[in-house]
Design a protein around this motif. Structure first.
Motif, PDB file in Angstrom:
ATOM      1  N   LEU A  79       0.700  -1.200  -0.283  1.00  0.00           N
ATOM      2  CA  LEU A  79       0.399   0.065   0.059  1.00  0.00           C
ATOM      3  C   LEU A  79       0.321   1.195   0.231  1.00  0.00           C
ATOM      4  N   ARG A  80       1.859   1.486   0.687  1.00  0.00           N
ATOM      5  CA  ARG A  80       3.348   2.226   0.062  1.00  0.00           C
ATOM      6  C   ARG A  80       3.092   3.114  -0.877  1.00  0.00           C
ATOM      7  N   GLU A  81       2.839   2.231  -2.134  1.00  0.00           N
ATOM      8  CA  GLU A  81       3.694   2.485  -2.976  1.00  0.00           C
ATOM      9  C   GLU A  81       2.129   2.520  -3.852  1.00  0.00           C
ATOM     10  N   ARG A  82       1.326   2.133  -3.640  1.00  0.00           N
ATOM     11  CA  ARG A  82       0.121   2.518  -4.334  1.00  0.00           C
ATOM     12  C   ARG A  82      -0.202   4.363  -4.270  1.00  0.00           C
ATOM     13  N   ARG A  83      -1.060   5.122  -5.919  1.00  0.00           N
ATOM     14  CA  ARG A  83      -1.066   6.351  -5.451  1.00  0.00           C
ATOM     15  C   ARG A  83      -2.948   6.049  -6.092  1.00  0.00           C
ATOM     16  N   ILE A  84      -2.354   7.298  -5.620  1.00  0.00           N
ATOM     17  CA  ILE A  84      -4.395   7.153  -5.538  1.00  0.00           C
ATOM     18  C   ILE A  84      -4.864   7.739  -7.256  1.00  0.00           C
TER      19      ILE A  84
END
Length: 421
Positions: A79-84
């Motif tokens: 989730l840390r690498e997921r963008r909006i």
């Protein structure tokens, strides 16, 4: 008799002997997950705690985690690498209402959209005002429909009558005479008239007829604030902001302030636990469906990775698919415009894609063919699946010229004397 000291330390030190000792038997135990995490924290291994936990999750045993726990932990780390921009709902799929919409129309929109929150805008979606929650709408209608109790009405009427009599006693005397006359006339009329139907009491004390459904939303003061976020923001940061502000809906805006999409707290949570379906969600139909003739009917919003997984590894979008995510985006990027219905677009490798349904803004549905299968069908004159009438509620199919090409020439005229009348 001299006293004996018990604290004499002049003698030799006491050494306990023959005490029980724990003796480990069998093979030495392997260090558990906690030992490995502690060893990672104190630098006894070169990897960080995050990479160490990722290595544990990739192992076959996964440190005693169940498959569901392992999936959720993996999603949390990712989730840390997921963008909006990876999670947001595109602008074309946003359900929004104008701020001057009437309450009756707003109820209809809520019923069709099946959402609990709707975006409210002024003139266009690029001029957002806030959001409206269905709970606030129900609370407003309930407050307007709530009738005061009879005791409260009698008390208010009595106090108003007393105040009026104190200010103008002559007028009150005249009103009393009129009331007496009306009462006498009413009693005489009741003697000859049929008994009137008793008025039914209000259910739950609510009079819905008192609610004016033509009232505009802007005058109800039930519009709430919403968050605004850039597409490059991390999902985990927006989740923390939503928790802090207790606002669970955010509008995604681009660098020019235009609306690009929408994201809710449920969209972010689904990145961790998977799809969340409630009692109002319908079963999702597959976005890519294989046909009997070997072709594939695909929703234009299907992700390119899902299309490749279902159609086959030879369906490789290549460089064209690097800047787009969906099949419709690939078709638009391939031809440099929005393709029209019935248009055939060359696909990757030995594929071609026919647009079955589209409007001036986007492609809605397409059919994927392999060139060799399509050429064989043309030589044999086999009727394609898209020539048949689509099911109720679906649009698409070939245009007239393409249909004639696929079906073949019309049958020869009947010989005179053998035709039916």
């Amino acid at each position: 008799m001299p006293e004996t000291s018990t604290s004499d330390t002049s003698g030799p030190a006491y050494e306990p002997r023959n005490l029980p000792v724990i003796v480990e038997t069998g093979a030495p135990r392997q260090p558990g997950l906690l030992r490995r995490i502690i060893r990672t924290l104190f630098g006894r291994r070169p990897e960080s705690l995050r990479s160490g936990l990722q290595d544990v999750l990739e192992e076959d045993g996964a440190g005693g985690f169940s498959p569901l726990e392992r999936t959720m932990l993996t999603n949390i780390l990712a989730l840390r690498e997921r963008r909006i921009s990876d999670v947001r709902v595109p602008r074309a799929d946003i359900v929004a209402v104008q701020q001057d919409i009437s309450l009756g129309e707003l109820i209809r929109v809520f019923e069709k959209a099946e959402h609990s929150r709707l975006v409210v805008y002024n003139d266009t979606l690029d001029d957002p005002v806030g959001m409206v929650h269905i709970r606030d709408l129900i609370a407003f209608i309930t407050a307007r429909a709530a009738a005061p109790p009879p005791a409260k009405i009698a008390k208010v009427a009595k106090s108003a009558k007393a105040a009026k009599a104190a200010s103008d006693p002559v007028k009150i005397a005249k009103e009393a005479a009129k009331d007496a006359a009306r009462k006498a006339a009413g009693e005489a009329a009741r003697e000859v008239a049929k008994p009137r139907r008793r008025k039914m009491p209000l259910v739950a004390g609510l009079d819905l007829k008192a609610v004016d459904l033509s009232t505009p939303l802007s005058s109800t003061q039930i519009t709430r604030e919403m968050l605004f976020t850039p597409p490059s923001m991390r999902c985990i940061d927006l989740l923390a902001r939503m928790q802090a502000t207790r606002i669970h809906l955010a509008l995604v805006v681009d660098e020019y302030g235009g609306t690009e999409g929408l994201i809710s707290i449920e969209d972010i949570v689904e990145e961790i636990v998977g799809d969340i379906a409630d009692e109002h969600d319908d079963d999702e139909t597959p976005q890519v469906i294989r046909q009997n003739d070997g072709s594939f009917i695909a929703d234009a919003r299907a992700h390119l990775d899902d299309v490749t997984r279902i159609v086959g590894a030879d369906f490789d979008p290549g460089e064209t698919g690097e800047d787009v995510d969906t099949l419709g985006g690939y078709l638009t990027a391939r031809v440099g415009r929005v393709p029209v219905r019935g248009e055939i677009v060359p696909g990757p490798g030995q594929f071609e894609i026919e647009v079955l349904d589209a409007d001036p803004r986007r492609v809605k549905r397409a059919q994927i063919f392999r060139l060799r299968d399509r050429q064989v069908r043309r030589r044999t004159g086999e009727r394609p699946a898209t020539d048949a009438a689509p099911p109720a509620g679906l649009s698409g199919g070939l245009s007239g010229d393409d249909a004639a090409t696929e079906i073949g020439p019309p049958p020869p005229p009947a010989t005179p004397g053998t035709g039916s009348s």
